[in-house]
Motif scaffolding. Structure first.
Motif, mmCIF file in Angstrom:
data_model
loop_
_atom_site.group_PDB
_atom_site.id
_atom_site.type_symbol
_atom_site.label_atom_id
_atom_site.label_comp_id
_atom_site.label_asym_id
_atom_site.label_seq_id
_atom_site.Cartn_x
_atom_site.Cartn_y
_atom_site.Cartn_z
ATOM 1 N N SER A 201 0.679 -1.238 -0.046
ATOM 2 C CA SER A 201 0.344 -0.276 -0.153
ATOM 3 C C SER A 201 0.577 1.066 -0.038
ATOM 4 C CB SER A 201 -0.877 -0.386 0.886
ATOM 5 O OG SER A 201 -1.513 1.071 1.556
ATOM 6 N N THR A 202 2.326 1.179 0.669
ATOM 7 C CA THR A 202 2.892 2.389 0.839
ATOM 8 C C THR A 202 3.322 2.964 -0.758
ATOM 9 O OG1 THR A 202 3.155 1.826 3.319
ATOM 10 C CG2 THR A 202 4.666 3.672 1.743
ATOM 11 N N GLY A 203 3.624 1.434 -1.386
ATOM 12 C CA GLY A 203 4.668 1.572 -2.567
ATOM 13 C C GLY A 203 3.402 2.361 -3.850
ATOM 14 N N VAL A 204 2.625 2.353 -3.335
ATOM 15 C CA VAL A 204 1.174 2.162 -4.400
ATOM 16 C C VAL A 204 -0.165 3.673 -3.871
ATOM 17 C CG1 VAL A 204 -0.957 2.245 -4.243
ATOM 18 C CG2 VAL A 204 -0.398 0.286 -4.644
ATOM 19 N N TYR A 205 0.998 4.328 -2.520
ATOM 20 C CA TYR A 205 0.573 5.850 -2.387
ATOM 21 C C TYR A 205 1.400 6.862 -3.338
ATOM 22 C CZ TYR A 205 0.645 9.593 1.143
ATOM 23 O OH TYR A 205 1.120 10.657 1.502
ATOM 24 N N VAL A 206 3.204 5.990 -2.932
ATOM 25 C CA VAL A 206 3.958 6.746 -4.266
ATOM 26 C C VAL A 206 4.129 7.235 -4.964
ATOM 27 C CG1 VAL A 206 6.479 7.256 -3.941
ATOM 28 C CG2 VAL A 206 5.215 6.007 -1.698
ATOM 29 N N ASP A 207 3.140 5.414 -5.872
ATOM 30 C CA ASP A 207 3.245 5.407 -7.300
ATOM 31 C C ASP A 207 2.158 6.646 -7.619
ATOM 32 O OD1 ASP A 207 5.573 4.029 -7.716
ATOM 33 O OD2 ASP A 207 4.483 2.319 -7.648
ATOM 34 N N PHE A 208 1.161 6.618 -6.755
ATOM 35 C CA PHE A 208 0.320 7.381 -7.113
ATOM 36 C C PHE A 208 0.241 9.206 -6.655
ATOM 37 C CE2 PHE A 208 -3.892 5.299 -7.426
ATOM 38 C CZ PHE A 208 -3.434 3.559 -8.107
ATOM 39 N N PHE A 209 0.863 9.394 -6.006
ATOM 40 C CA PHE A 209 1.128 10.997 -5.855
ATOM 41 C C PHE A 209 2.186 11.098 -6.491
ATOM 42 C CE2 PHE A 209 4.151 13.530 -3.538
ATOM 43 C CZ PHE A 209 3.731 15.067 -3.965
ATOM 44 N N LYS A 210 2.806 10.444 -7.589
ATOM 45 C CA LYS A 210 3.995 10.579 -7.914
ATOM 46 C C LYS A 210 3.489 10.782 -9.897
ATOM 47 C CE LYS A 210 7.985 8.460 -7.055
ATOM 48 N NZ LYS A 210 9.348 7.193 -7.327
ATOM 49 N N ASN A 211 2.412 9.852 -10.153
ATOM 50 C CA ASN A 211 2.084 9.650 -11.471
ATOM 51 C C ASN A 211 0.576 11.265 -11.684
ATOM 52 O OD1 ASN A 211 2.950 7.532 -11.730
ATOM 53 N ND2 ASN A 211 0.770 6.149 -11.043
ATOM 54 N N THR A 212 -0.149 11.712 -10.568
ATOM 55 C CA THR A 212 -1.295 12.511 -10.285
ATOM 56 C C THR A 212 -0.028 13.786 -10.243
ATOM 57 O OG1 THR A 212 -1.177 12.287 -7.449
ATOM 58 C CG2 THR A 212 -2.836 11.463 -9.077
ATOM 59 N N LEU A 213 0.096 14.191 -9.268
ATOM 60 C CA LEU A 213 1.395 15.406 -9.553
ATOM 61 C C LEU A 213 1.584 15.486 -10.998
ATOM 62 C CD1 LEU A 213 2.635 17.487 -8.094
ATOM 63 C CD2 LEU A 213 4.637 16.166 -6.870
ATOM 64 N N THR A 214 2.922 14.723 -11.639
ATOM 65 C CA THR A 214 3.487 14.878 -12.588
ATOM 66 C C THR A 214 2.624 15.577 -13.741
ATOM 67 O OG1 THR A 214 5.342 12.847 -12.338
ATOM 68 C CG2 THR A 214 5.293 13.600 -14.432
ATOM 69 N N ARG A 215 1.154 14.625 -14.250
ATOM 70 C CA ARG A 215 0.127 14.920 -15.292
ATOM 71 C C ARG A 215 -0.207 16.836 -14.209
ATOM 72 N NH1 ARG A 215 -2.154 12.216 -18.702
ATOM 73 N NH2 ARG A 215 -4.254 13.232 -19.378
ATOM 74 N N TYR A 216 -0.602 16.621 -13.327
ATOM 75 C CA TYR A 216 -0.986 17.997 -13.026
ATOM 76 C C TYR A 216 0.356 18.970 -13.011
ATOM 77 C CZ TYR A 216 -2.055 21.825 -9.895
ATOM 78 O OH TYR A 216 -2.491 23.620 -9.396
ATOM 79 N N LEU A 217 1.541 19.274 -12.463
ATOM 80 C CA LEU A 217 2.259 20.296 -13.618
ATOM 81 C C LEU A 217 2.572 20.219 -14.759
ATOM 82 C CD1 LEU A 217 5.336 19.233 -10.854
ATOM 83 C CD2 LEU A 217 3.474 21.148 -10.462
ATOM 84 N N GLY A 243 5.946 9.971 -0.116
ATOM 85 C CA GLY A 243 5.405 10.489 -0.898
ATOM 86 C C GLY A 243 5.865 11.566 -1.264
ATOM 87 N N LEU A 244 6.208 12.842 -0.325
ATOM 88 C CA LEU A 244 7.489 13.636 -0.571
ATOM 89 C C LEU A 244 9.066 13.459 -0.869
ATOM 90 C CD1 LEU A 244 7.313 16.800 -0.654
ATOM 91 C CD2 LEU A 244 8.153 16.934 1.371
ATOM 92 N N GLU A 245 9.246 12.823 -0.182
ATOM 93 C CA GLU A 245 10.744 12.534 -0.550
ATOM 94 C C GLU A 245 11.029 11.319 -1.631
ATOM 95 O OE1 GLU A 245 13.140 13.664 0.665
ATOM 96 O OE2 GLU A 245 12.050 14.991 2.496
ATOM 97 N N GLY A 246 9.657 10.852 -2.252
ATOM 98 C CA GLY A 246 9.525 10.006 -3.420
ATOM 99 C C GLY A 246 9.823 11.498 -4.856
ATOM 100 N N VAL A 247 9.019 12.242 -4.222
ATOM 101 C CA VAL A 247 9.724 13.123 -5.714
ATOM 102 C C VAL A 247 10.531 14.293 -5.742
ATOM 103 C CG1 VAL A 247 8.565 15.477 -6.490
ATOM 104 C CG2 VAL A 247 7.246 13.460 -5.678
ATOM 105 N N LEU A 248 11.155 14.599 -4.382
ATOM 106 C CA LEU A 248 12.059 14.875 -4.368
ATOM 107 C C LEU A 248 13.672 14.723 -4.060
ATOM 108 C CD1 LEU A 248 11.211 17.492 -0.980
ATOM 109 C CD2 LEU A 248 10.991 18.077 -3.583
ATOM 110 N N GLN A 249 13.563 13.576 -3.717
ATOM 111 C CA GLN A 249 14.968 12.381 -3.964
ATOM 112 C C GLN A 249 16.039 13.386 -3.099
ATOM 113 O OE1 GLN A 249 14.444 9.273 -5.458
ATOM 114 N NE2 GLN A 249 12.646 9.680 -5.643
#
Length: 385
Positions: A201-217, A243-249
């Motif tokens: 579930s944690t992995g899905v959460y991070v993936d969904f955040f990346k997907n929706t944020l990327t498309r929004y941007l 979730g945040l660190e998955g994007v910020l790296q």
């Protein structure tokens, strides 16, 4: 026309446990709970409270004669429904003494449906700008005693008024939703506790955040530095960090550190209450607005997630009078009293649940304005104090 969140209020139970004490009882290093999961306290639910009483308690803080006059609809978002047919919104409308000429419905899609309710409410207000919609995100998160998910339990409700010319957050037009048929978390009709595959579930959460944020941007042409902060769905506070660190790296610039600081501010209240399911994102938003570095005109991002699974990223602009239109969450949390782990376990096992017998609860120890008195002839009995 601006449409968005006009006012917000929070309610939880009057009892809590310290998670360091729970860790000691379960033979676990307390750091696993306070650092690894990111939680300090957890709301405890007496049998006299459920999503109806908590939802009504939060909503009552928002109601004035003017609001009541303009109210057209109540939408309750929950995954802790008390009936497979009748909407909890009907019970709440009755407890609040509202007019019968009000639409009342319930929405479900795990923790995401609070966001769906807000988006649906925006559509209703767009059709008639004189109307106000009451959205209530209310839940009780249960995983069972001495289970891996026990530390991520919690309870509470966030009530929001959605209207034209809002005082808290004007929601921007662009949003991105994303849904897939997954089994990271679910609760069959015969179960009172959820089933969860936590790591998945944690992995899905991070993936969904990346997907929706990327498309929004991509759709808006904006960048991360256009956001003063991002509020996350927080079933436990460490989830938002993942979730945040998955994007910020490995970013260590001013924008990345600002977003990290704002995330910490958004986690303050959730650390004290636990998992609100549908209300977790919006308690995080209240925490960010009351504890973060936020000013009128700032753009905030909001990431909503519900297992099963659905996510959405959208944004809003903070309004000039936001601070005066939020209930005092710090006061609510300071008003609670601590119970022992033994008391917590007894209260956990005393919930009405799915039993069919008539039940009458002792109300002497519950001073809340709305209580569940018991069950008679398969009907829940509520009282307004």
């Amino acid at each position: 026309m601006k449409i968005g969140i006009d006012r917000m209020a929070f309610a939880t139970t009057d009892q809590y446990i310290e998670l360091t004490e729970l860790a000691e009882k379960r033979g676990v290093d307390p750091n696993k709970y306070t650092i690894g999961i990111g939680q300090d306290r957890q709301a405890v639910v007496p049998p006299t409270q459920d999503i109806v009483t908590l939802g009504a308690r939060a909503a009552k803080k928002l109601l004035t004669p003017d609001v009541t006059r303009r109210l057209s609809t109540i939408i309750v978002a929950t995954e802790s429904g008390i009936d497979n047919s009748k909407a909890s919104a009907i019970y709440i409308k009755h407890l609040l003494g509202l007019d019968d000429y009000i639409r009342a419905v319930e929405l479900k899609e795990a923790c995401y449906s609070g966001t769906a309710a807000i988006q649906f409410a925006r559509g209703l207000v767009a059709l008639n700008s004189q109307e106000t919609v009451l959205v209530i995100a209310a839940d009780i998160a249960r995983y069972g005693l001495n289970t891996p998910g026990e530390v991520t339990q919690g309870a509470g409700a966030v009530a929001m008024l959605i209207s034209a010319d809002p005082h808290v957050l004007a929601i921007e037009p662009t949003s991105v939703s994303y849904s897939r048929d997954l089994m990271d978390f679910w609760r069959p009709l015969y179960a009172t506790e959820a089933i969860v595959d936590g790591k998945y579930s944690t992995g899905v959460y991070v993936d969904f955040f990346k997907n929706t944020l990327t498309r929004y941007l991509q759709r808006t042409g904006r960048r991360l530095d256009d956001f003063a902060g991002i509020a996350f769905h927080l079933p436990f506070t460490k989830m938002g960090k993942k979730g945040l660190e998955g994007v910020l790296q490995d970013r260590d610039d001013a924008v990345a550190n600002r977003l990290r600081d704002q995330l910490t501010a958004s986690q303050v209240y959730c650390r004290q209450v636990g998992n609100l399911y549908t209300g977790s994102l919006y308690l995080g938003l209240m925490s960010l607005l009351q504890n973060g570095q936020v000013k009128p005109g700032d753009r905030l991002g909001l990431f909503s997630y519900g297992s099963g699974a659905e996510g959405e990223f959208y944004s809003g602009i903070v309004q000039p009078a936001f601070a005066e239109n939020l209930s005092d969450v710090k006061e609510d949390l300071a008003d609670r009293h601590r119970v022992s782990i033994d008391e917590y376990e007894q209260l956990f096992n005393s919930q009405l649940g799915m039993q069919t017998a008539d039940v009458q609860f002792d109300l002497q120890n519950d001073d809340a304005p709305f209580v569940l008195a018991g069950q008679k002839d398969h009907q829940r009995i509520y009282q307004r104090r």
